[in-house]
Scaffold this active site. Structure first.
Site, PDB file in Angstrom:
ATOM      1  N   ASN A  12       1.008  -1.055  -0.075  1.00  0.00           N
ATOM      2  CA  ASN A  12       0.009  -0.106  -0.022  1.00  0.00           C
ATOM      3  C   ASN A  12       1.008   1.295   0.095  1.00  0.00           C
ATOM      4  OD1 ASN A  12      -1.875   1.940   0.169  1.00  0.00           O
ATOM      5  ND2 ASN A  12      -2.513   1.286   2.456  1.00  0.00           N
ATOM      6  N   LYS A  19       3.263   0.883   3.123  1.00  0.00           N
ATOM      7  CA  LYS A  19       2.969  -0.322   4.110  1.00  0.00           C
ATOM      8  C   LYS A  19       2.928  -1.411   3.503  1.00  0.00           C
ATOM      9  CE  LYS A  19      -0.077   2.720   6.545  1.00  0.00           C
ATOM     10  NZ  LYS A  19      -1.602   3.248   6.597  1.00  0.00           N
ATOM     11  N   ARG A  90      -2.888  -2.216  -3.192  1.00  0.00           N
ATOM     12  CA  ARG A  90      -3.758  -1.352  -3.002  1.00  0.00           C
ATOM     13  C   ARG A  90      -4.089  -0.399  -3.711  1.00  0.00           C
ATOM     14  NH1 ARG A  90      -5.603   2.203   2.485  1.00  0.00           N
ATOM     15  NH2 ARG A  90      -7.551   2.635   1.664  1.00  0.00           N
ATOM     16  N   HIS A 178     -12.924   2.752   0.937  1.00  0.00           N
ATOM     17  CA  HIS A 178     -12.882   1.710   1.942  1.00  0.00           C
ATOM     18  C   HIS A 178     -13.618   0.546   1.550  1.00  0.00           C
ATOM     19  CE1 HIS A 178     -12.738   5.113   5.114  1.00  0.00           C
ATOM     20  NE2 HIS A 178     -11.606   4.326   4.974  1.00  0.00           N
ATOM     21  N   GLY A 208     -12.097   5.132  11.335  1.00  0.00           N
ATOM     22  CA  GLY A 208     -10.774   5.265  11.497  1.00  0.00           C
ATOM     23  C   GLY A 208     -10.137   6.641  11.327  1.00  0.00           C
ATOM     24  N   ASN A 209      -9.111   6.843  11.033  1.00  0.00           N
ATOM     25  CA  ASN A 209      -8.781   8.336  10.493  1.00  0.00           C
ATOM     26  C   ASN A 209      -9.716   8.832   9.587  1.00  0.00           C
ATOM     27  OD1 ASN A 209      -6.607   9.315  12.553  1.00  0.00           O
ATOM     28  ND2 ASN A 209      -5.258   7.595  11.395  1.00  0.00           N
ATOM     29  N   ARG A 239     -10.500  15.577   8.059  1.00  0.00           N
ATOM     30  CA  ARG A 239     -11.456  15.907   7.173  1.00  0.00           C
ATOM     31  C   ARG A 239     -12.938  16.112   7.555  1.00  0.00           C
ATOM     32  NH1 ARG A 239     -10.711  10.225   3.872  1.00  0.00           N
ATOM     33  NH2 ARG A 239      -8.568  10.214   4.322  1.00  0.00           N
ATOM     34  N   ASP A 281      -7.075  12.478  17.006  1.00  0.00           N
ATOM     35  CA  ASP A 281      -7.163  11.152  17.369  1.00  0.00           C
ATOM     36  C   ASP A 281      -8.341  10.894  18.511  1.00  0.00           C
ATOM     37  OD1 ASP A 281      -4.765   8.697  17.658  1.00  0.00           O
ATOM     38  OD2 ASP A 281      -5.978   9.045  19.577  1.00  0.00           O
ATOM     39  N   ILE A 330     -11.628   3.374  15.360  1.00  0.00           N
ATOM     40  CA  ILE A 330     -12.483   3.800  16.205  1.00  0.00           C
ATOM     41  C   ILE A 330     -13.851   2.868  16.691  1.00  0.00           C
ATOM     42  CG2 ILE A 330     -14.091   5.602  16.900  1.00  0.00           C
ATOM     43  CD1 ILE A 330     -12.457   7.520  15.077  1.00  0.00           C
ATOM     44  N   ASN A 333     -12.940  -0.184  18.502  1.00  0.00           N
ATOM     45  CA  ASN A 333     -12.242   0.156  20.104  1.00  0.00           C
ATOM     46  C   ASN A 333     -12.893   0.790  20.824  1.00  0.00           C
ATOM     47  OD1 ASN A 333      -9.566  -1.537  19.747  1.00  0.00           O
ATOM     48  ND2 ASN A 333      -9.328  -0.198  18.127  1.00  0.00           N
ATOM     49  N   GLU A 384      -8.159  -5.268   6.018  1.00  0.00           N
ATOM     50  CA  GLU A 384      -7.984  -5.120   4.483  1.00  0.00           C
ATOM     51  C   GLU A 384      -7.052  -5.847   3.686  1.00  0.00           C
ATOM     52  OE1 GLU A 384      -8.369  -0.944   5.983  1.00  0.00           O
ATOM     53  OE2 GLU A 384      -9.169  -0.570   3.850  1.00  0.00           O
TER      54      GLU A 384
HETATM   55  P1  ADP Z   1      -6.777   4.360   9.545  1.00  0.00           P
HETATM   56  O1  ADP Z   1      -8.029   5.013   8.785  1.00  0.00           O
HETATM   57  O2  ADP Z   1      -5.529   5.494   9.570  1.00  0.00           O
HETATM   58  O3  ADP Z   1      -6.552   3.128   9.157  1.00  0.00           O
HETATM   59  P2  ADP Z   1      -7.250   3.568  12.093  1.00  0.00           P
HETATM   60  O4  ADP Z   1      -8.612   2.727  11.553  1.00  0.00           O
HETATM   61  O5  ADP Z   1      -6.273   2.728  12.674  1.00  0.00           O
HETATM   62  O6  ADP Z   1      -6.902   4.532  11.276  1.00  0.00           O
HETATM   63  O7  ADP Z   1      -8.033   4.254  13.358  1.00  0.00           O
HETATM   64  C1  ADP Z   1      -7.293   5.286  13.790  1.00  0.00           C
HETATM   65  C2  ADP Z   1      -8.526   5.973  14.921  1.00  0.00           C
HETATM   66  O8  ADP Z   1      -8.757   4.613  16.055  1.00  0.00           O
HETATM   67  C3  ADP Z   1      -7.839   7.150  15.773  1.00  0.00           C
HETATM   68  O9  ADP Z   1      -8.620   8.152  16.104  1.00  0.00           O
HETATM   69  C4  ADP Z   1      -7.565   6.239  17.247  1.00  0.00           C
HETATM   70  O10 ADP Z   1      -7.488   7.220  18.290  1.00  0.00           O
HETATM   71  C5  ADP Z   1      -8.737   5.460  17.235  1.00  0.00           C
HETATM   72  N1  ADP Z   1      -8.719   4.342  18.242  1.00  0.00           N
HETATM   73  C6  ADP Z   1      -7.715   3.383  18.496  1.00  0.00           C
HETATM   74  N2  ADP Z   1      -8.018   2.880  19.561  1.00  0.00           N
HETATM   75  C7  ADP Z   1      -8.910   3.312  20.307  1.00  0.00           C
HETATM   76  C8  ADP Z   1      -9.532   3.165  21.429  1.00  0.00           C
HETATM   77  N3  ADP Z   1      -9.344   2.166  22.494  1.00  0.00           N
HETATM   78  N4  ADP Z   1     -10.429   4.057  21.965  1.00  0.00           N
HETATM   79  C9  ADP Z   1     -10.710   4.951  21.196  1.00  0.00           C
HETATM   80  N5  ADP Z   1     -10.400   5.067  19.918  1.00  0.00           N
HETATM   81  C10 ADP Z   1      -9.295   4.324  19.242  1.00  0.00           C
END
Ligand code: ADP
Length: 400
Positions: A12, A19, A90, A178, A208-209, A239, A281, A330, A333, A384
Site C-alpha cells: 500500500n 505499508k 491497494r 474503503h 478510523g482516521n 477531514r 485522535d 474507532i 475500540n 483489509e
Molecule cells: P486509519 O484510517 O489510519 O487506518 P485506524 O483505523 O487505525 O485509522 O483508526 C485510528 C483511530 O482509531 C484513531 O482516531 C484512534 O484514536 C482510534 N482508536 C484506536 N484505539 C482506540 C481506543 N481504544 N479508543 C478510542 N479510539 C481508538
C-alpha cells in the site's frame, strides 16, 4: 528445492510511506508486516514487525525504490522472498473502469495512472509503488485491488450528483472508498450474525482516521457516504466530511484562500482536529473530554451526530435492516462512540448490551445488541490487507 510460493505480499504505497504485509497461505495474520516512512527525507526508515518483534532499519534519505529493495533483502534474509507467489497492490481509485481486482500489466497501469485526475493525492503514489514492485519482483503476478470497486454496484440515483450532464459525463459522481474493508466486513457479518447471504441488509460504519458508512444489500454496496473523493460524508480525523459548498465560496471570498489552501483546510485541518482544536485522535479526545475539554466534547458529539444521521439515511437504501456493524480503529475500540451512536438510533429499536459493548476492543468481534433487539449491532475487526491477499491469491502460478 523449489519453494511452494504460497505467500502473498501486500503493498500500500503512499506519497512518502509504504505499508506492507506478507501472508502465508490462507493465514489471516501477516507473518511479516510493517512500513517504510518519511521516504525521500533524511529520516526515512523501514520498520519490520515479525511476531512480537520490531526491527527498525535506517534508509538514510532513501526513497520508495530504496525501501522496496531493502524490504526484499530483509525477506531474503528470512528465506521468505522465494515464497512469494503474488503481490496485491491497494489502489485507491479505479474510476468506473475497474469493477474488480485486476492483473497488472503495462496497459492496466497506464489506465490507473490516467485516473489520477480523480485521486491526485493517491493514485500517482499507488502507481509508483506498483512500478517499482514490478521491477523488483518481476517474476510473480501483480494484482491491483481498488478501494472503489466494491461500490460499483451503487445505483445511479445514489451515485449521481445533481449537477449538469457535462460534468457527470466527465466522471464527476460519487464513487465511495474503503470498499475492501466494507466488502470484507459484510461477509464476516453474514457469518457472525447467521444471516441469509441472499437476503439481508446491513449498514457498516468504518471509523478510523478516514471514515465512511455503507449500505449493503445481499452482499452488494447500494449506497455510501464518501463521494468523488474520500472527503465527503462523515466527520473524520482531519477531514470535514460534508460541508455546504457555499461555505467554501464564502471563505474563499472573505479570506482570499486559493483552491489548494481550501483543499488543505478541509482535508488536513478540519474534522475532529478542527472541531476540537486539540487532536485528530479519538482516544486523545475521549481522555480530554473526560477531563472537561469543551472542544473534545463537541468534536465527539458532532462525529456521532453525523454518523447517526448517515446510518439513518443509508438505511433508506435498504428494504430491511438486519444490523449495524462497527469497524475501523474507532469502531472496533471505542465503546463510548458505539454507545452514543446507538443511543441516537432509537428509531431502529436497537437495545445495546452495555457489558458486551464495553468488552469489544483490540480486535475482538461480536454482537453488542441485547438478545431480542429488533435490529442487531455488532463489532467486526476489519482486515483489509488479508482481504487484498484473498483477491491476489488466485493469480499465484499464473504466468502472464
Ligand atoms: P486509519 O484510517 O489510519 O487506518 P485506524 O483505523 O487505525 O485509522 O483508526 C485510528 C483511530 O482509531 C484513531 O482516531 C484512534 O484514536 C482510534 N482508536 C484506536 N484505539 C482506540 C481506543 N481504544 N479508543 C478510542 N479510539 C481508538
Amino acid at each position: 528445492m523449489a519453494k511452494d510460493q504460497s505467500h502473498v505480499l501486500i503493498i500500500n504505497c503512499g506519497s512518502s510511506s509504504l505499508k506492507f504485509s506478507l501472508f502465508a497461505g490462507e493465514g489471516r495474520t501477516a507473518v511479516v508486516s510493517g512500513l517504510a516512512e518519511n521516504l525521500g527525507h533524511s529520516e526515512s526508515r523501514l520498520i519490520l514487525k515479525e511476531n512480537d518483534a520490531k526491527v527498525t532499519i535506517a534508509l538514510d534519505g532513501g526513497n520508495h525504490d530504496a525501501a522496496l529493495r531493502r524490504l526484499m533483502d530483509s525477506l531474503k534474509e528470512r528465506d521468505l522472498l522465494d515464497a512469494i507467489g503474488a503481490v496485491g497492490h491497494r489502489i485507491v481509485h479505479g474510476g468506473e473502469r475497474f469493477v474488480k481486482a485486476t492483473r497488472l500489466d503495462a496497459a492496466v497501469l497506464d489506465e490507473i495512472e490516467a485516473l489520477s485526475y480523480l485521486a491526485p493525492l493517491h493514485n500517482p503514489a499507488n502507481v509508483l509503488g506498483v512500478r517499482i514492485a514490478m521491477e523488483v519482483l518481476g517474476w510473480v503476478p501483480h494484482v491491483a485491488v481498488f478501494d472503489t470497486s466494491f461500490h460499483m454496484t451503487i445505483p445511479q440515483a445514489a451515485h449521481a450528483y445533481a449537477i449538469p450532464q457535462t460534468y457527470r459525463d466527465a466522471g464527476i459522481r460519487r464513487y465511495g472508498f474503503h470498499g475492501t474493508s466494507h466488502g470484507f466486513v459484510a461477509k464476516e457479518a453474514v457469518e457472525l450474525l447467521g444471516l441469509d447471504a441472499k437476503d439481508h441488509g446491513l449498514v457498516i460504519a468504518h471509523l478510523g482516521n478516514g471514515s465512511s458508512a455503507t449500505a449493503v444489500l445481499n452482499g452488494e454496496s447500494v449506497d455510501t457516504s464518501m463521494g468523488l473523493t474520500p472527503l465527503e460524508g462523515l466527520v473524520m480525523g482531519t477531514r470535514s466530511g460534508d460541508i455546504d459548498p457555499g461555505a467554501l465560496f464564502h471563505i474563499a471570498r472573505e479570506d482570499g484562500l486559493t483552491i489548494d489552501e481550501l483543499d488543505t483546510l478541509l482535508n488536513r485541518k478540519s474534522g475532529l482536529l478542527g472541531l476540537s482544536g486539540l487532536s485528530n485522535d479519538c482516544r486523545t479526545l475521549e481522555s480530554a473530554a473526560a477531563e472537561g475539554h469543551g472542544g473534545a466534547v463537541l468534536a465527539l458529539y458532532a462525529m456521532v451526530h453525523r454518523l447517526a444521521r448517515y446510518i439513518g439515511g443509508l438505511a433508506t437504501s435498504l428494504p430491511r435492516l438486519d444490523a449495524i456493524v462497527f469497524t475501523g480503529g474507532i469502531g472496533e475500540n471505542s465503546a463510548s462512540v458505539r454507545r452514543k451512536t446507538i443511543a441516537r438510533l432509537e428509531v431502529f429499536g436497537i437495545t445495546l448490551d452495555e457489558e458486551t459493548n464495553a468488552q469489544m476492543y483490540g480486535g475482538r468481534c461480536g454482537v453488542i445488541s441485547a438478545s431480542g433487539s429488533r435490529t442487531a449491532a455488532a463489532v467486526i475487526a476489519t482486515n483489509e490487507e488479508w482481504a487484498i491477499a484473498n483477491e491476489a491469491r488466485p493469480y499465484i502460478g499464473n504466468a502472464s
